[in-house]
Design a protein around this motif. Structure first.
Motif, PDB file in Angstrom:
ATOM      1  N   CYS A 210      46.641  53.818  32.582  1.00 21.81           N
ATOM      2  CA  CYS A 210      45.502  52.697  31.372  1.00 21.81           C
ATOM      3  C   CYS A 210      45.148  51.782  32.395  1.00 21.81           C
ATOM      4  O   CYS A 210      44.711  51.625  32.321  1.00 21.81           O
ATOM      5  CB  CYS A 210      45.679  52.980  29.931  1.00 21.81           C
ATOM      6  N   TYR A 211      46.951  51.325  32.283  1.00 26.90           N
ATOM      7  CA  TYR A 211      46.562  49.963  32.377  1.00 26.90           C
ATOM      8  C   TYR A 211      47.284  49.445  33.957  1.00 26.90           C
ATOM      9  O   TYR A 211      47.592  47.980  33.825  1.00 26.90           O
ATOM     10  CB  TYR A 211      47.829  49.071  31.286  1.00 26.90           C
ATOM     11  N   GLU A 236      46.591  60.356  29.498  1.00 27.45           N
ATOM     12  CA  GLU A 236      46.790  59.825  28.319  1.00 27.45           C
ATOM     13  C   GLU A 236      46.180  59.606  27.594  1.00 27.45           C
ATOM     14  O   GLU A 236      45.925  58.535  26.273  1.00 27.45           O
ATOM     15  CB  GLU A 236      47.250  58.239  28.981  1.00 27.45           C
ATOM     16  N   ARG A 241      46.489  55.842  24.447  1.00 30.60           N
ATOM     17  CA  ARG A 241      46.493  54.174  24.694  1.00 30.60           C
ATOM     18  C   ARG A 241      45.672  53.219  24.590  1.00 30.60           C
ATOM     19  O   ARG A 241      46.711  52.049  24.712  1.00 30.60           O
ATOM     20  CB  ARG A 241      46.796  54.621  26.065  1.00 30.60           C
ATOM     21  N   GLU A 242      44.568  53.299  23.845  1.00 27.89           N
ATOM     22  CA  GLU A 242      43.783  52.269  23.988  1.00 27.89           C
ATOM     23  C   GLU A 242      42.635  53.121  23.282  1.00 27.89           C
ATOM     24  O   GLU A 242      42.687  54.204  22.902  1.00 27.89           O
ATOM     25  CB  GLU A 242      42.522  51.657  25.151  1.00 27.89           C
ATOM     26  N   PRO A 245      39.111  55.700  24.822  1.00 30.20           N
ATOM     27  CA  PRO A 245      40.151  56.286  26.580  1.00 30.20           C
ATOM     28  C   PRO A 245      39.181  56.453  27.480  1.00 30.20           C
ATOM     29  O   PRO A 245      39.811  56.019  29.045  1.00 30.20           O
ATOM     30  CB  PRO A 245      41.488  56.778  25.887  1.00 30.20           C
ATOM     31  N   ARG A 248      37.485  54.727  30.601  1.00 30.14           N
ATOM     32  CA  ARG A 248      38.727  53.838  31.663  1.00 30.14           C
ATOM     33  C   ARG A 248      39.242  55.411  32.273  1.00 30.14           C
ATOM     34  O   ARG A 248      39.628  55.367  32.910  1.00 30.14           O
ATOM     35  CB  ARG A 248      39.347  53.491  30.700  1.00 30.14           C
ATOM     36  N   VAL A 249      39.264  56.465  31.594  1.00 29.91           N
ATOM     37  CA  VAL A 249      39.907  57.606  31.983  1.00 29.91           C
ATOM     38  C   VAL A 249      39.711  57.972  33.627  1.00 29.91           C
ATOM     39  O   VAL A 249      39.980  58.412  34.590  1.00 29.91           O
ATOM     40  CB  VAL A 249      40.390  58.997  31.274  1.00 29.91           C
TER      41      VAL A 249
END
Length: 513
Positions: A210-211, A236, A241-242, A245, A248-249
């Motif tokens: 994620c980050y 994730e 995680r955010e 998500p 972004r994944v």
């Protein structure tokens, strides 16, 4: 996060299309089938409440032989053992640890390997836990115990045809890049595994994508230092995680696919099937099935990123034959998760259409059409949203969503002339934490004059109750129908005072089978 919404009320608007109908074009995209699951033997904490329920003997050989047979029927090929020991007790016949299973009974690891042999499946053998799920893989004592476990399990199972490789548990974080210590720990165990079983694969499944600093050259450099054969990255999504998500994944997994090119390490995806019954990422909160539309979107994201194989934590205890593991009456929708997965595999119902929208296989033929709106307060920027062929993602900030802020939606499309209508559909977002819910019912109507409408079908979208944390997209679809008309009306409503977000209305969707 601040939420950017286009605020509008209930309204009726007329769309004049340039084409005779909303044409939908299929551009074939391959979707990787789900091929594997982690298997959890020990009950560790509340997270395992439904994976290892008290009413089921999860150590019994008959249980595992039945379960592996079910997974073979579901199309799974890879079985990943999370752990073969826990709290100093072994789930296989060990010379230095007492048994975690009853005396005189076949061990669960033996039963799993035997059943995998029978069904032609592949097993990844664990080298842990040396002590428990909090093993410090940098501790020399832990490393020594891991090696002893590997030596014993290799001696016991290496000649079994299902013994495919090793899984190195206690994953390290990749944020912002994988550390030198993590690389060294993985490579040390890999060297031992290759010495014991030269022909077997070695897989790790790290977290922290994620980050992670995926665009930093050092990230790729660390990956290339690994001597493992497979990296199955945790997506994730279940761990949240955010918030929201999935967008972004998709981007991160595409970057990982590029990073793996030329490394010689296989890029796999470990998609998370679960959500949380209470707090997220808490050992005091049980893992429960996520809504299947969320899971389907994860499958598509992994496939389009180029993952060689897609496996999951977890089919076991989450997307399961509910009759064989889940307590009757448990409010966690395990039965629905299994039904939805099975229907998707069999190409039933709305799933092929929803999958096609995730893959980008649908292109709306009404792009650029003129729009006449009765509500003059709407700005030009939002006028085309429902017929522009642009699909939103799982995020309330995505500007492709049109926000019906008072829980009521009423839309009329003008097809310009009398046209055959073979199906109707509308796509919606669900995110309870953001005040957005799927409509409780979607009504589809057809008219020849724009004044008198005949109802073709009312579609109930069965929203999962496991929605404390997750954002997902679902679709209301009439199925095949026979009608003729010039006007199409879509009315969506809900019992609660939440917003309805819709991104697209589809007429005569041709999405294959």
């Amino acid at each position: 996060m601040k939420k950017l919404f286009v605020k509008i009320g209930c309204f009726l608007f007329v769309v004049s299309l340039l084409t005779a109908a909303v044409a939908v074009k299929l551009q074939a995209q391959d979707l990787k089938p789900l091929k594997g699951t982690w298997l959890n033997l020990p009950y560790q904490d509340v997270r395992n409440k439904y994976m290892n329920p008290a009413h089921v003997d999860c150590l019994a050989p008959a249980f595992w032989k039945t379960k592996i047979g079910e997974y073979a029927q579901m199309g799974l090929r890879y079985l990943v053992l999370m752990a073969v020991a826990n709290d100093g007790k072994a789930f296989y016949p060990s010379s230095f640890m007492p048994a975690a299973y009853p005396a005189g009974q076949q061990s669960p690891v033996e039963a799993i390997v035997e059943a995998a042999d029978q069904y032609g499946m592949h097993v990844f053998m664990s080298c842990g836990w040396a002590e428990n799920q909090d093993d410090n893989i940098r501790d020399p004592k832990i490393k020594a115990l891991q090696q002893r476990i590997m030596q014993e399990t290799a001696a016991l199972f290496a000649t079994n045809k299902s013994f495919y490789g090793w899984y190195l548990p206690v994953e390290d974080s990749m944020e912002p890049i994988l550390s030198d210590e993590a690389v060294h720990a993985a490579n040390t165990l890999t060297a031992i595994a290759k010495n014991l079983t030269p022909d077997k694969k070695v897989m790790i499944s790290p977290y922290g994508v994620c980050y992670a600093a995926l665009e930093d050259p050092k990230f790729a450099q660390q990956i290339k230092k690994l001597n493992v054969d497979i990296i199955a990255y945790q997506d994730e999504v279940g761990c949240v995680r955010e918030p929201m998500p999935l967008p972004r994944v998709r981007e991160n997994f595409k970057k990982l696919g590029k990073i793996h090119e030329g490394t010689g390490i296989e890029f796999w995806s470990n998609i998370e099937s679960f959500t949380w019954q209470k707090e997220d990422n808490s050992r005091e909160s049980a893992l429960i099935p996520a809504a299947f539309p969320r899971y389907l979107s994860q499958l598509v994201a992994a496939s389009l990123a180029g993952a060689k194989n897609v496996i999951s934590f977890s089919v076991y205890g989450i997307i399961d034959d509910a009759n064989s593991i889940m307590p009757i009456g448990q409010p966690i929708e395990s039965a629905q998760a299994f039904i939805d997965f099975t229907d998707w595999k069999q190409r039933k119902g709305r799933w092929p259409l929803l999958e096609a929208t995730f893959k980008g296989d649908l292109a709306n033929g009404a792009i650029g059409s003129a729009v006449k709106l009765e509500d003059n307060n709407l700005k030009d920027a939002v006028q085309q949203k429902l017929t522009d062929g642009k699909f939103g993602m799982e995020h309330t900030n995505d500007l492709n969503w049109l926000d019906f802020g008072n829980g009521k939606m009423s839309v009329v499309l003008d097809l310009k002339k009398q046209s055959p209508i073979t199906s109707l559909a509308a796509r919606f977002l669900h995110y309870r934490p953001g005040g957005v819910l799927l409509p409780s019912a979607v009504h589809f109507y057809v008219s020849t004059d724009g004044k008198h409408f005949d109802r073709m079908k009312t579609v109930i979208i069965p929203a999962s109750n496991n929605d404390q944390h997750d954002c997902w997209i679902d679709i209301a679809w009439t199925g095949e129908m026979k009608a003729k008309g010039r006007y199409v009306k879509v009315v969506a409503d809900q019992n609660a005072t939440f917003r309805i977000l819709c991104d697209e209305i589809l007429v005569n969707a041709n999405f294959g089978s």
